[in-house]
Write a protein that holds these residues in place. Structure first.
Motif, short mmCIF file in Angstrom:
data_model
loop_
_atom_site.label_atom_id
_atom_site.label_comp_id
_atom_site.label_asym_id
_atom_site.label_seq_id
_atom_site.Cartn_x
_atom_site.Cartn_y
_atom_site.Cartn_z
N MET A 21 1.14 -1.50 0.53
CA MET A 21 -0.60 0.41 0.01
C MET A 21 0.74 1.74 -0.17
O MET A 21 0.26 2.52 1.02
N PHE A 85 1.08 -5.34 -3.23
CA PHE A 85 -0.58 -5.41 -2.62
C PHE A 85 -1.24 -4.62 -2.46
O PHE A 85 -0.10 -3.04 -1.66
N GLU A 86 -2.29 -3.60 -2.93
CA GLU A 86 -2.52 -2.39 -3.33
C GLU A 86 -3.77 -2.29 -2.02
O GLU A 86 -4.29 -1.09 -1.66
N THR A 87 -4.06 -3.50 -1.57
CA THR A 87 -4.85 -3.77 -0.06
C THR A 87 -4.31 -4.80 1.19
O THR A 87 -3.24 -5.07 0.80
N GLU A 88 -5.11 -4.59 1.99
CA GLU A 88 -4.80 -5.19 2.84
C GLU A 88 -5.08 -6.85 2.66
O GLU A 88 -3.74 -7.64 3.71
N ASP A 89 -5.49 -7.52 1.35
CA ASP A 89 -5.38 -8.92 2.11
C ASP A 89 -4.73 -9.04 1.02
O ASP A 89 -3.85 -8.75 -0.38
N LYS A 92 -3.87 -10.90 -2.53
CA LYS A 92 -4.14 -10.78 -3.54
C LYS A 92 -3.32 -9.55 -3.78
O LYS A 92 -2.85 -8.21 -3.10
N ARG A 93 -1.76 -10.18 -4.66
CA ARG A 93 -0.91 -9.18 -4.90
C ARG A 93 -0.52 -9.03 -6.56
O ARG A 93 -0.56 -10.15 -7.20
#
Length: 292
Positions: A21, A85-89, A92-93
């Motif tokens: 992020m 990683f664009e989100t906390e998940d 998903k990368r």
């Protein structure tokens, strides 16, 4: 005197970049890196054969300090993978291959005795099919992580493609590892148990398929399984490499169910903090009791 090892692991070290992020950091990665700590701390004599640029040789200091023997072959580039990683998940990368070290050949492998040659590559091209053929002539079991036969980089980005020569080389492999995505790509079925049976039918002897919740092993007779139970996933990177070598190391002296329990317990501990496994065998044996 010929040197003797339990496992010789072959693969690139990764001078990795993490962009979480927008916050960028560097860390050492690669299958040979994560797996060497788990094997060494499980009591195995380990040798890592890797290739990297002269200027990055310091990346190997941590493994050497751990007591892992490292054969480092200089080449122009060190493999460097960027994880975004664009989100906390964390599942998903985006992954980019920035640079890649040279492929391995049989001439790179030290003249030593070992029980297992672990082909722990990161991308297609790193472990050529010819190396499997050459190693199969030696008196040792071959282990292969399917990641390095299916994961390609095109224009820097990742994609997964089937391994054209799989039917030729899988019969040479004793220990075979895939995650649930890789097993589906190579067999065509999302059913992990079915995929393991197909891979066995194609010639591999002990098949491990990992999933975020559990690991299954198929040996041609039955399916064995064990769950993961980490309290958090901050050290998730390197999970597959760690669980595979932990299984093989334990398997040198134990049965399949004991070995998969051991591997999942060790890996559960490893996932609770970033970096390689730094625990003890006693820690793992205590964790096994909490798995079920």
């Amino acid at each position: 005197v010929t040197k003797q090892y339990d496992i010789i692991s072959i693969g690139h070290i990764d001078n990795a970049i993490l962009n979480f992020m927008g916050k960028v950091s560097r860390f050492t990665g690669g299958a040979v890196y994560y797996s060497s700590f788990a094997a060494k701390r499980s009591g195995a004599a380990v040798c890592v054969v890797t290739k990297l640029a002269e200027r990055d040789m310091g990346l190997l200091d941590e493994m050497r300090a751990e007591g892992v023997e490292v054969v480092a072959i200089p080449c122009q580039y060190t493999t460097s993978v960027e994880n975004i990683f664009e989100t906390e998940d964390v599942d998903k990368r985006k992954v980019n291959l920035l640079t890649q070290a040279d492929p391995f050949t049989i001439a790179d492998i030290p003249d030593a005795e070992t029980k297992i040659y672990n082909m722990a590559g990161l991308f297609v091209g790193e472990i050529p099919d010819q190396l499997i053929a050459d190693l199969s002539k030696k008196d040792a079991k071959l282990a292969l992580d399917l990641q390095c036969m299916l994961r390609k980089s095109e224009a820097g980005s990742f994609l997964w493609k089937d391994w054209p020569a799989k039917l030729t080389y899988l019969p040479m492999i004793h220990y075979l590892k895939a995650d649930s995505l890789e097993s589906e790509i190579i067999t065509g079925t999302p059913d992990r148990e079915e995929a393991a049976k197909i891979l066995y039918g194609w010639g591999a002897k002990e098949i491990m398929i990992s999933h975020s919740s559990e690991v299954i092993i198929y040996d041609g007779k039955q399916i064995y399984r064990a769950p993961f139970n980490p309290s958090n996933l901050s050290g998730r990177t390197g999970r597959g490499d760690t669980v595979f070598i932990s299984y093989m190391t334990r398997r040198l002296t134990h049965g399949i169910q004991d070995s998969v329990d051991y591997a999942c317990a060790l890996c559960s501990i490893k996932m609770e903090q970033p970096g390689p496994f730094k625990g003890t065998i006693d820690d793992v044996l205590a964790r096994i009791k909490t798995l079920r």
